[in-house]
Design a protein around this motif. Structure first.
Motif, mmCIF file in Angstrom:
data_model
loop_
_atom_site.group_PDB
_atom_site.id
_atom_site.type_symbol
_atom_site.label_atom_id
_atom_site.label_comp_id
_atom_site.label_asym_id
_atom_site.label_seq_id
_atom_site.Cartn_x
_atom_site.Cartn_y
_atom_site.Cartn_z
ATOM 1 N N LEU A 359 41.088 43.312 44.851
ATOM 2 C CA LEU A 359 40.299 43.137 43.607
ATOM 3 C C LEU A 359 41.233 43.047 42.408
ATOM 4 O O LEU A 359 41.084 42.149 41.763
ATOM 5 C CB LEU A 359 39.047 44.166 43.341
ATOM 6 N N LEU A 360 42.394 43.947 42.408
ATOM 7 C CA LEU A 360 43.145 43.825 41.033
ATOM 8 C C LEU A 360 44.322 42.743 41.514
ATOM 9 O O LEU A 360 44.849 42.351 40.417
ATOM 10 C CB LEU A 360 44.069 45.206 40.956
ATOM 11 N N GLU A 361 44.821 42.478 42.669
ATOM 12 C CA GLU A 361 45.903 41.620 42.518
ATOM 13 C C GLU A 361 45.537 40.062 42.357
ATOM 14 O O GLU A 361 44.435 39.793 42.290
ATOM 15 C CB GLU A 361 46.391 41.428 44.072
ATOM 16 N N PRO A 362 46.423 39.277 41.827
ATOM 17 C CA PRO A 362 46.253 37.891 41.224
ATOM 18 C C PRO A 362 45.758 37.139 42.562
ATOM 19 O O PRO A 362 46.033 37.022 43.515
ATOM 20 C CB PRO A 362 47.853 37.376 41.000
ATOM 21 N N ASN A 363 44.578 36.319 42.196
ATOM 22 C CA ASN A 363 43.977 35.463 42.862
ATOM 23 C C ASN A 363 44.046 33.907 42.414
ATOM 24 O O ASN A 363 43.325 33.736 41.297
ATOM 25 C CB ASN A 363 42.617 35.852 43.161
ATOM 26 N N PRO A 364 44.558 32.971 43.200
ATOM 27 C CA PRO A 364 44.629 31.505 42.541
ATOM 28 C C PRO A 364 43.339 31.124 42.526
ATOM 29 O O PRO A 364 43.143 30.185 41.719
ATOM 30 C CB PRO A 364 45.462 30.967 43.728
ATOM 31 N N GLU A 365 42.412 31.436 43.159
ATOM 32 C CA GLU A 365 40.902 31.011 43.091
ATOM 33 C C GLU A 365 40.123 31.637 41.820
ATOM 34 O O GLU A 365 39.437 30.868 41.329
ATOM 35 C CB GLU A 365 40.174 31.271 44.479
#
Length: 498
Positions: A359-365
């Motif tokens: 949940l915390l990590e960067p997500n391109p979407e």
């Protein structure tokens, strides 16, 4: 000869329990008291006026008690009815709409912060170590909030014993800082935003010598402009909200600034022990992330203005949106739409320290995603009463099971409350916590897809989340980490919460 093989045992944690006072048949005490009053009243009415009158009393009592007994999404029927009524009233009076600009009704404050932030003020100070810091003042609540920029170490290439020590130090930080009587909330915020490349380019320009060979300058330029597309960066900050405990600090923000200046170095040192480097954020930096959150299109200009001698030149009254529209299930502002979810139930069973990683990590979407964990610590005196009462209520609830069988969930709850009682007696703190997730996207985005992606991430983290219906603007402000604590603004009586 015996061979001893050492193995690393993964340490697990418990997500805690929700304190609740249970009566007969698992009913809350307010519901049980109301139901008991109705039954006794019906019996007396039956003795005096007969069956028809007592039936009317029972029907009326069921209408009164039913909303307390029926809970949807953790809220009683009365809570949802009150929220719906006030929302409809606000929409009719157009209180959920705001339009600023040169011809707004607020001359000179065309970007005033809306809603719960409208009365806040921002001041600047300097701690005893020489670091400048910004201080947000909420006069109505007599609360002051400071924000620290953080750089978490991360768990890559780190031995598990070191990670365990960091987790223990974070727990000690919450118990130590939170145990102080004037601490209202501690809110870590993990904010992901698209990388524009302006910061990298400015850094490269600073490092490049104008007299360097052309080939070297071309290489540096390629490095400064070669950022991958759709790159998302993670920013972390920690907001600490303090209550003014003396009349002097309530009236004069300078008095509270002196107290904060004295304590800030100790706070940053305690965070260092937990593997988190930090420093106080200045007033300009606080304005930057608030303005960027309300107006995503301003991010490139704000990043460019950082290197200017006068900075961005904005004030706190210019950090908000020039227009916004709060809808039932989303929040529209400055050509963007934001949706905020809140944690409805914590992770069930045991978890590890990496439970929230996905949940915390960067997500391109989901390039603009903000996760705020709201800790509201109890004082030592409150903690003792809470854990003792929670343990007693868990015992009562396990003995009031239907059919005479004690459910496994009741047994686990008794064990968890007993463990919390033992740990509190050994000096551990007791803290209420919640979690807010805000996703911001350009207007016209497919909101069902955004919700599906967000709920998928929460499911992987073993969280149950619910959309913040009818208070999206307030939830958006609370997830910023600028001193908005939603329970302090609740207007529903405790009794009606069931």
């Amino acid at each position: 000869m015996a061979i001893h093989v050492e193995t690393d045992i993964e340490r697990t944690y418990n997500a805690g329990t929700v304190p609740r006072a249970e009566g007969l048949l698992g009913l809350s005490w307010p519901a049980m008291v109301t139901a008991g009053t109705v039954v006794i009243t019906a019996m007396i009415t039956h003795l005096i006026a007969g069956f028809p009158a007592s039936a009317i009393v029972l029907a009326a009592g069921a209408a009164v008690t039913g909303p307390l007994m029926i809970r949807i999404g953790g809220r009683s029927g009365y809570e949802r009815t009150i929220l719906l009524t006030r929302w409809v009233h606000a929409r009719r009076r157009r209180e959920t709409l705001y339009h600023g600009g040169a011809f707004s009704t607020l001359p000179g404050r065309s970007r005033q912060l809306p809603g719960l932030l409208v009365s806040t003020r921002l001041y600047s100070g300097r701690d005893i170590a020489g670091w400048p810091f910004g201080m947000i003042h909420a006069p109505k609540l007599h609360e002051y909030t400071i924000v620290l920029a953080c750089w978490p170490q991360g768990a890559e290439a780190v031995d598990q014993p070191v990670v365990d020590r960091w987790v223990a130090s974070w727990g000690g930080f919450l118990a130590d800082i939170g145990g102080q009587p004037d601490i209202a909330a501690i809110v870590p915020v993990l904010d992901t935003v698209p990388e524009t490349g302006n910061r990298l380019l400015k850094e490269v320009e600073t490092l490049t010598d104008p007299d360097a060979p052309e080939v070297a300058r071309e290489v540096m330029w390629a490095l400064g402009t070669g950022l991958p597309a759709q790159h998302v960066r993670l920013e972390a900050r920690l907001a600490i909200t303090l209550r003014a405990t003396t009349p002097e600090r309530r009236k004069d923000p300078a008095e509270q600034a002196l107290e904060i200046a004295r304590r800030l170095p100790g706070i940053t040192a305690a965070l260092e022990d937990a593997g988190v480097r930090s420093r106080p954020m200045t007033a300009d930096e606080i304005i930057t992330f608030v303005r960027r959150s309300f107006d995503p299109s301003s991010q490139p200009d704000l990043e460019t203005a950082v290197t200017e001698p006068d900075g961005h030149g904005l004030t706190w009254d210019q950090a908000g949106p020039s227009e916004h529209d709060e809808r039932r299930d989303h929040y529209r502002h400055m050509g963007a739409v934001s949706v905020t979810w809140e944690m409805d139930a914590a992770s069930q069973g045991v978890v590890t320290e990496r439970v929230l990683t996905r949940l915390l990590e960067p997500n391109p979407e989901l390039p603009r995603k903000r996760v705020a964990v709201v800790y509201r610590p109890h004082s030592a005196a409150e903690a003792t009463t809470i854990v003792d009462n929670d343990y007693k209520d868990a015992l009562v609830g396990s003995q009031n099971q239907r059919g005479g069988l004690t459910s496994a969930a009741s047994v686990i709850r008794v064990q968890a409350t007993e463990q919390a009682r033992t740990e509190q007696a050994r000096g551990h703190g007791v803290t209420r916590y919640g979690l807010l997730i805000t996703v911001t996207s350009p207007a016209g985005t497919d909101l069902p897809r955004i919700e599906a992606l967000t709920k998928d991430l929460s499911t992987q983290c073993r969280l149950h989340i619910e959309r913040s219906y009818r208070y999206q603007a307030a939830a958006f402000a609370a997830s910023l980490g600028v001193g908005v604590i939603l329970p302090e603004h609740a207007s529903v009586p405790k009794f009606l919460e069931g």
